[in-house]
Design a protein around this motif. Structure first.
Motif, PDB file in Angstrom:
ATOM      1  N   VAL A  56     -24.358   1.615   0.361  1.00  0.00           N
ATOM      2  CA  VAL A  56     -23.408   1.488   1.402  1.00  0.00           C
ATOM      3  C   VAL A  56     -22.444   0.341   0.787  1.00  0.00           C
ATOM      4  CG1 VAL A  56     -22.786   0.261   3.641  1.00  0.00           C
ATOM      5  CG2 VAL A  56     -24.473   2.290   3.614  1.00  0.00           C
ATOM      6  N   GLU A  57     -22.967  -0.755   0.554  1.00  0.00           N
ATOM      7  CA  GLU A  57     -22.226  -2.198   0.042  1.00  0.00           C
ATOM      8  C   GLU A  57     -21.337  -1.727  -1.323  1.00  0.00           C
ATOM      9  OE1 GLU A  57     -25.204  -5.129  -0.491  1.00  0.00           O
ATOM     10  OE2 GLU A  57     -25.468  -5.314   1.396  1.00  0.00           O
ATOM     11  N   LYS A  58     -21.899  -0.831  -2.181  1.00  0.00           N
ATOM     12  CA  LYS A  58     -21.245  -0.390  -3.540  1.00  0.00           C
ATOM     13  C   LYS A  58     -20.000   0.205  -3.040  1.00  0.00           C
ATOM     14  CE  LYS A  58     -21.754   2.365  -7.568  1.00  0.00           C
ATOM     15  NZ  LYS A  58     -22.590   3.243  -8.315  1.00  0.00           N
ATOM     16  N   GLU A  59     -20.225   1.440  -2.203  1.00  0.00           N
ATOM     17  CA  GLU A  59     -19.002   2.371  -1.857  1.00  0.00           C
ATOM     18  C   GLU A  59     -18.129   1.634  -0.902  1.00  0.00           C
ATOM     19  OE1 GLU A  59     -18.554   4.806  -3.698  1.00  0.00           O
ATOM     20  OE2 GLU A  59     -20.496   4.850  -4.710  1.00  0.00           O
ATOM     21  N   VAL A  60     -18.482   0.914   0.013  1.00  0.00           N
ATOM     22  CA  VAL A  60     -17.638   0.148   0.841  1.00  0.00           C
ATOM     23  C   VAL A  60     -16.821  -0.812   0.351  1.00  0.00           C
ATOM     24  CG1 VAL A  60     -17.527  -1.240   2.989  1.00  0.00           C
ATOM     25  CG2 VAL A  60     -19.021   0.679   2.936  1.00  0.00           C
ATOM     26  N   THR A  61     -17.342  -1.722  -0.935  1.00  0.00           N
ATOM     27  CA  THR A  61     -16.597  -2.588  -1.420  1.00  0.00           C
ATOM     28  C   THR A  61     -15.214  -1.729  -2.187  1.00  0.00           C
ATOM     29  OG1 THR A  61     -18.628  -3.833  -1.773  1.00  0.00           O
ATOM     30  CG2 THR A  61     -16.595  -4.132  -3.319  1.00  0.00           C
ATOM     31  N   LYS A  62     -15.679  -0.614  -2.737  1.00  0.00           N
ATOM     32  CA  LYS A  62     -14.612   0.155  -3.523  1.00  0.00           C
ATOM     33  C   LYS A  62     -13.596   0.567  -2.566  1.00  0.00           C
ATOM     34  CE  LYS A  62     -17.687   2.479  -6.732  1.00  0.00           C
ATOM     35  NZ  LYS A  62     -18.134   3.964  -7.240  1.00  0.00           N
ATOM     36  N   LEU A  63     -13.886   1.126  -1.397  1.00  0.00           N
ATOM     37  CA  LEU A  63     -12.902   1.541  -0.338  1.00  0.00           C
ATOM     38  C   LEU A  63     -11.950   0.463   0.150  1.00  0.00           C
ATOM     39  CD1 LEU A  63     -14.888   4.309   1.579  1.00  0.00           C
ATOM     40  CD2 LEU A  63     -13.130   4.814  -0.246  1.00  0.00           C
ATOM     41  N   THR A  64     -12.475  -0.818   0.231  1.00  0.00           N
ATOM     42  CA  THR A  64     -11.887  -1.974   0.900  1.00  0.00           C
ATOM     43  C   THR A  64     -10.818  -2.504  -0.295  1.00  0.00           C
ATOM     44  OG1 THR A  64     -13.551  -3.391   0.198  1.00  0.00           O
ATOM     45  CG2 THR A  64     -13.671  -2.390   2.487  1.00  0.00           C
ATOM     46  N   ALA A  65     -11.091  -2.166  -1.513  1.00  0.00           N
ATOM     47  CA  ALA A  65     -10.100  -2.917  -2.441  1.00  0.00           C
ATOM     48  C   ALA A  65      -8.612  -2.160  -2.029  1.00  0.00           C
ATOM     49  CB  ALA A  65     -10.569  -2.489  -3.622  1.00  0.00           C
ATOM     50  N   THR A  66      -7.698  -2.966  -2.706  1.00  0.00           N
ATOM     51  CA  THR A  66      -6.292  -2.351  -2.756  1.00  0.00           C
ATOM     52  C   THR A  66      -6.272  -0.819  -3.397  1.00  0.00           C
ATOM     53  OG1 THR A  66      -5.339  -4.329  -2.546  1.00  0.00           O
ATOM     54  CG2 THR A  66      -3.952  -2.612  -3.515  1.00  0.00           C
ATOM     55  N   ASP A  67      -5.830  -0.101  -2.912  1.00  0.00           N
ATOM     56  CA  ASP A  67      -5.777   1.449  -3.421  1.00  0.00           C
ATOM     57  C   ASP A  67      -7.145   2.159  -3.319  1.00  0.00           C
ATOM     58  OD1 ASP A  67      -3.082   1.464  -3.729  1.00  0.00           O
ATOM     59  OD2 ASP A  67      -3.447   0.666  -6.099  1.00  0.00           O
ATOM     60  N   GLY A  68      -8.141   1.467  -2.556  1.00  0.00           N
ATOM     61  CA  GLY A  68      -9.500   2.034  -2.538  1.00  0.00           C
ATOM     62  C   GLY A  68      -9.425   3.433  -2.063  1.00  0.00           C
ATOM     63  N   PHE A  69      -8.522   3.730  -0.970  1.00  0.00           N
ATOM     64  CA  PHE A  69      -8.146   4.906  -0.439  1.00  0.00           C
ATOM     65  C   PHE A  69      -7.031   5.509  -1.000  1.00  0.00           C
ATOM     66  CE2 PHE A  69     -11.147   3.796   3.174  1.00  0.00           C
ATOM     67  CZ  PHE A  69     -11.401   4.964   3.679  1.00  0.00           C
ATOM     68  N   ASN A 107      -3.025   4.670   4.239  1.00  0.00           N
ATOM     69  CA  ASN A 107      -4.153   4.373   3.754  1.00  0.00           C
ATOM     70  C   ASN A 107      -4.499   2.797   3.467  1.00  0.00           C
ATOM     71  OD1 ASN A 107      -5.363   6.860   1.959  1.00  0.00           O
ATOM     72  ND2 ASN A 107      -3.172   7.076   2.259  1.00  0.00           N
ATOM     73  N   ARG A 108      -3.521   1.884   3.443  1.00  0.00           N
ATOM     74  CA  ARG A 108      -3.857   0.616   3.689  1.00  0.00           C
ATOM     75  C   ARG A 108      -4.530   0.332   5.003  1.00  0.00           C
ATOM     76  NH1 ARG A 108      -3.229   0.917  -1.020  1.00  0.00           N
ATOM     77  NH2 ARG A 108      -1.446  -0.232  -2.279  1.00  0.00           N
ATOM     78  N   ALA A 109      -4.078   0.868   6.121  1.00  0.00           N
ATOM     79  CA  ALA A 109      -4.675   0.643   7.429  1.00  0.00           C
ATOM     80  C   ALA A 109      -6.073   0.935   7.067  1.00  0.00           C
ATOM     81  CB  ALA A 109      -4.184   1.274   8.304  1.00  0.00           C
ATOM     82  N   ALA A 110      -6.680   2.098   6.606  1.00  0.00           N
ATOM     83  CA  ALA A 110      -8.094   2.586   6.459  1.00  0.00           C
ATOM     84  C   ALA A 110      -8.627   1.451   5.352  1.00  0.00           C
ATOM     85  CB  ALA A 110      -7.957   3.766   5.631  1.00  0.00           C
ATOM     86  N   GLU A 111      -8.126   1.088   4.416  1.00  0.00           N
ATOM     87  CA  GLU A 111      -8.704   0.036   3.426  1.00  0.00           C
ATOM     88  C   GLU A 111      -9.010  -1.246   4.148  1.00  0.00           C
ATOM     89  OE1 GLU A 111      -6.139   1.853  -0.126  1.00  0.00           O
ATOM     90  OE2 GLU A 111      -5.711  -0.055   0.425  1.00  0.00           O
TER      91      GLU A 111
END
Length: 240
Positions: A56-69, A107-111
């Motif tokens: 969870v921590e690994k994948e969520v961290t990726k998604l919260t980065a700029t352009d993660g989505f 996508n920015r809002a999702a991040e």
């Protein structure tokens, strides 16, 4: 290996002689695979919780980065059906840059919203029972993801939605889309649209999180190198 684990779950139903035989076979099987005399149900539960938390921590961290989505084609948020015609029409009218910006701000809002995910998942993982752990271990490649979907979706939506609403404002999405829709609605011979994006982006952000957790879960189940601790190696050896 799976049949031995299943047998251990049914211990109350067997005779003493059968019990001794089953325990011996299960112990030998686990020992031959992991170099240990066996794992308790507590070990299994602890190992699965560890795997889930790290995943969870690994994948969520990726998604919260700029352009993660935005730059991840697996989870990138595209337009809802009612806005596809807006996008297509604007591009035909030479406004591709404006249309691209409309997608980017969603996508920015999702991040931004996904930053709320880890505490929610941590709570669900902490509440996992030994029965849940056994079912996950012996389940399919997304059994853990399904558990999190079932136990967390309602809370995630409640956490994500206000952040999405705020973030759509913060990143200028509402302003961008108000302008896009206004331009579209001003074109001759088009059906007017008035899309509400809050629920759509919230749902897509949640779907993206679960997609990436499912990818990580499958990786841990099938890739030995992804089992980054001794306990993970031992626990997931039971389902190999």
């Amino acid at each position: 290996m799976k049949k031995y684990v299943l047998a251990l779950m049914l211990l109350p139903l067997v005779s003493n002689a059968q019990l001794k035989d089953l325990l011996g076979k299960a112990s030998d099987a686990v020992k031959s695979k992991t170099g240990t005399t066996g794992l308790s149900t507590t070990d299994i539960s602890k190992g699965l919780k560890e795997a889930l938390q790290k995943g969870v921590e690994k994948e969520v961290t990726k998604l919260t980065a700029t352009d993660g989505f935005y730059k991840n084609e697996v989870v990138k948020i595209l337009l809802p059906a009612e806005l596809q015609k807006v996008d297509n029409t604007l591009r035909k009218m030479g406004m591709s840059k404006l249309a691209d910006e409309g997608i980017k701000v969603l996508n920015r809002a999702a991040e931004e919203a996904v930053k709320e995910a880890v505490p929610v998942f941590t709570d669900a993982i902490t509440k996992m029972t030994i029965t849940d752990a056994k079912n996950i271990l012996m389940g399919d490649d997304r059994a853990a993801t399904s558990y999190l979907e079932k136990s967390s979706s309602e809370t995630l939506y409640a956490k994500f939605n206000p952040v999405v609403v705020s973030s759509l404002d913060k990143v200028g999405a509402n302003k961008v889309w108000a302008g896009l829709i206004q331009k579209y609605n001003s074109l001759p011979m088009v059906s007017k649209v008035n899309a509400d994006l809050d629920d759509y982006v919230t749902s897509q952000a949640m779907a993206g999180v679960f997609k990436m957790i499912a990818v990580e879960e499958k990786n841990i189940r099938n890739n030995l190198a992804s089992r980054t601790s001794g306990l993970l190696k031992k626990v997931f050896a039971l389902q190999d």
